[in-house]
Design a protein around this motif. Structure first.
Motif, PDB file in Angstrom:
ATOM      1  N   PHE A   1     -26.516   6.445 -33.352  1.00  0.00           N
ATOM      2  CA  PHE A   1     -25.504   6.217 -32.314  1.00  0.00           C
ATOM      3  C   PHE A   1     -24.601   7.439 -32.169  1.00  0.00           C
ATOM      4  N   ALA A   2     -24.146   7.986 -33.314  1.00  0.00           N
ATOM      5  CA  ALA A   2     -23.266   9.154 -33.289  1.00  0.00           C
ATOM      6  C   ALA A   2     -23.975  10.371 -32.710  1.00  0.00           C
ATOM      7  N   VAL A   3     -25.235  10.579 -33.111  1.00  0.00           N
ATOM      8  CA  VAL A   3     -25.997  11.737 -32.630  1.00  0.00           C
ATOM      9  C   VAL A   3     -26.212  11.656 -31.120  1.00  0.00           C
ATOM     10  N   LEU A   4     -26.630  10.486 -30.633  1.00  0.00           N
ATOM     11  CA  LEU A   4     -26.926  10.347 -29.216  1.00  0.00           C
ATOM     12  C   LEU A   4     -25.654  10.390 -28.371  1.00  0.00           C
ATOM     13  N   THR A   5     -24.573   9.813 -28.889  1.00  0.00           N
ATOM     14  CA  THR A   5     -23.308   9.848 -28.145  1.00  0.00           C
ATOM     15  C   THR A   5     -22.802  11.273 -28.015  1.00  0.00           C
ATOM     16  N   ALA A   6     -22.831  12.020 -29.133  1.00  0.00           N
ATOM     17  CA  ALA A   6     -22.386  13.415 -29.100  1.00  0.00           C
ATOM     18  C   ALA A   6     -23.241  14.239 -28.147  1.00  0.00           C
ATOM     19  N   ALA A   7     -24.555  14.006 -28.173  1.00  0.00           N
ATOM     20  CA  ALA A   7     -25.445  14.747 -27.281  1.00  0.00           C
ATOM     21  C   ALA A   7     -25.185  14.399 -25.826  1.00  0.00           C
ATOM     22  N   ARG A   8     -24.946  13.127 -25.566  1.00  0.00           N
ATOM     23  CA  ARG A   8     -24.696  12.707 -24.175  1.00  0.00           C
ATOM     24  C   ARG A   8     -23.382  13.284 -23.653  1.00  0.00           C
ATOM     25  N   ILE A   9     -22.362  13.279 -24.502  1.00  0.00           N
ATOM     26  CA  ILE A   9     -21.085  13.864 -24.093  1.00  0.00           C
ATOM     27  C   ILE A   9     -21.267  15.349 -23.800  1.00  0.00           C
ATOM     28  N   SER A  10     -22.029  16.013 -24.647  1.00  0.00           N
ATOM     29  CA  SER A  10     -22.260  17.446 -24.473  1.00  0.00           C
ATOM     30  C   SER A  10     -23.035  17.746 -23.201  1.00  0.00           C
ATOM     31  N   GLN A  11     -24.045  16.914 -22.888  1.00  0.00           N
ATOM     32  CA  GLN A  11     -24.923  17.188 -21.758  1.00  0.00           C
ATOM     33  C   GLN A  11     -24.408  16.638 -20.435  1.00  0.00           C
ATOM     34  N   GLU A  12     -23.722  15.473 -20.470  1.00  0.00           N
ATOM     35  CA  GLU A  12     -23.366  14.798 -19.228  1.00  0.00           C
ATOM     36  C   GLU A  12     -21.882  14.802 -18.934  1.00  0.00           C
ATOM     37  N   ARG A  13     -21.041  14.883 -19.944  1.00  0.00           N
ATOM     38  CA  ARG A  13     -19.593  14.862 -19.736  1.00  0.00           C
ATOM     39  C   ARG A  13     -19.070  16.280 -19.756  1.00  0.00           C
ATOM     40  N   GLU A  14     -18.225  16.617 -18.820  1.00  0.00           N
ATOM     41  CA  GLU A  14     -17.594  17.923 -18.798  1.00  0.00           C
ATOM     42  C   GLU A  14     -16.153  17.755 -19.255  1.00  0.00           C
ATOM     43  N   LEU A  15     -15.862  18.108 -20.511  1.00  0.00           N
ATOM     44  CA  LEU A  15     -14.522  17.954 -21.048  1.00  0.00           C
ATOM     45  C   LEU A  15     -13.690  19.218 -20.846  1.00  0.00           C
TER      46      LEU A  15
ATOM     47  N   VAL B   1     -21.534   3.689 -22.969  1.00  0.00           N
ATOM     48  CA  VAL B   1     -20.116   3.319 -22.976  1.00  0.00           C
ATOM     49  C   VAL B   1     -19.309   4.357 -23.749  1.00  0.00           C
ATOM     50  N   ALA B   2     -19.758   4.667 -24.961  1.00  0.00           N
ATOM     51  CA  ALA B   2     -19.007   5.578 -25.824  1.00  0.00           C
ATOM     52  C   ALA B   2     -18.879   6.970 -25.208  1.00  0.00           C
ATOM     53  N   SER B   3     -19.903   7.415 -24.482  1.00  0.00           N
ATOM     54  CA  SER B   3     -19.854   8.758 -23.895  1.00  0.00           C
ATOM     55  C   SER B   3     -18.848   8.849 -22.757  1.00  0.00           C
ATOM     56  N   ASN B   4     -18.483   7.705 -22.171  1.00  0.00           N
ATOM     57  CA  ASN B   4     -17.496   7.693 -21.093  1.00  0.00           C
ATOM     58  C   ASN B   4     -16.067   7.513 -21.600  1.00  0.00           C
TER      59      ASN B   4
END
Length: 261
Positions: free
Chosen positions: A17-31, A112-115
């Motif tokens: 869960f942590a690995v996929l969330t971090a990857a999704r934030i990195s790839q899809e979320r622009e912080l 959810v977590a990535s958002n």
């Protein structure tokens, strides 16, 4: 887009869960600053439109009306954005679903977590409007984390349903997204319960759990009082029921995902 991050074969559910969330934030979320600004511009733009149309043209008497609308638009954006993304999550992770053994039930919560980071940052929008309309910060703002938790529960429940609908009814994604948009107008997004006419319509609006979410945000931030118990209990119960149904259906089809994505 096909997601390329892969949980290691030996990882447990939480690690994956942590690995996929971090990857999704990195790839899809622009912080970055630009990315966050883009994420919050949508509720702000809608707030301006509704404030002008409903507040000025239709003479909405609600004080601090832009803040009143914003307290609904920000959680609504979190809800709809996440469920919209959940409808493509299984196709997006088709590579690792087909080639890796990992708990596939974590995929909807990963969305959810990535958002969450951008959602939490968008809450800072309340600050300038509270200052502008001289809304005092009271102890009732401590209820805001409770309302956020209920929103996340309701959103997570929706992602399990959304993931299945996106996989099995991909041609209906547009219609589903339109229904999600309509759910804002079929709620207290623009009006209070007392302003909704008719004997039946108020009950239908109350039945929409988003109405309770919006009202809970407003009472905590704008009105300086604790949320109504109904606004706490009803969306929680609704979310738990939908979550149970969604997870049951998801687990029922889970073994077939590798062949169907």
């Amino acid at each position: 887009m096909v997601m390329t991050a892969r949980p290691r074969p030996s990882t447990g559910g939480l690690d994956a869960f942590a690995v996929l969330t971090a990857a999704r934030i990195s790839q899809e979320r622009e912080l970055s600053v630009a990315g966050v600004v883009r994420w919050i511009l949508e509720p702000l733009s809608f707030m301006v439109v509704y404030a002008v149309f409903v507040g000025a043209i239709l003479e909405q008497p609600q004080p601090a009306f832009p803040l009143f609308i914003l307290a609904a638009l920000i959680p609504f954006r979190m809800f709809t954005e996440t469920i919209n993304e959940s409808m493509t999550v299984l196709k997006g992770y088709s590579t690792i679903i087909g080639n890796r053994s990992f708990p596939r039930g974590i995929l909807p919560p990963v969305v959810v977590a990535s958002n969450v980071p951008t959602f939490l940052l968008s809450l800072l929008l309340f600050v300038p409007f509270m200052v502008l309309y001289e809304v005092p910060v009271t102890a009732t703002i401590a209820w805001l984390p409770v309302m956020i938790a209920i929103l996340l529960l309701l959103t997570t429940a929706g992602t399990y349903i959304g993931a299945l609908l996106g996989l099995y009814l991909p041609d209906f994604r547009g219609a589903i997204q339109n229904l999600l948009r309509v759910s804002f107008f079929a709620s207290t997004g623009l009006y209070t319960h007392s302003q909704i006419p008719g004997p039946t319509l108020p009950d239908l609006i109350t039945a929409n759990p988003l109405s309770s979410i919006f009202d809970g945000f407003r009472t905590s931030i704008l009105f300086g009082r604790p949320p109504n118990p109904f606004d706490l209990l009803y969306p929680t119960a609704f979310g738990l029921v939908v979550l149970a149904i969604g997870m049951t259906l998801y687990r029922w089809r889970e073994r077939e995902f590798a062949k169907e994505v």
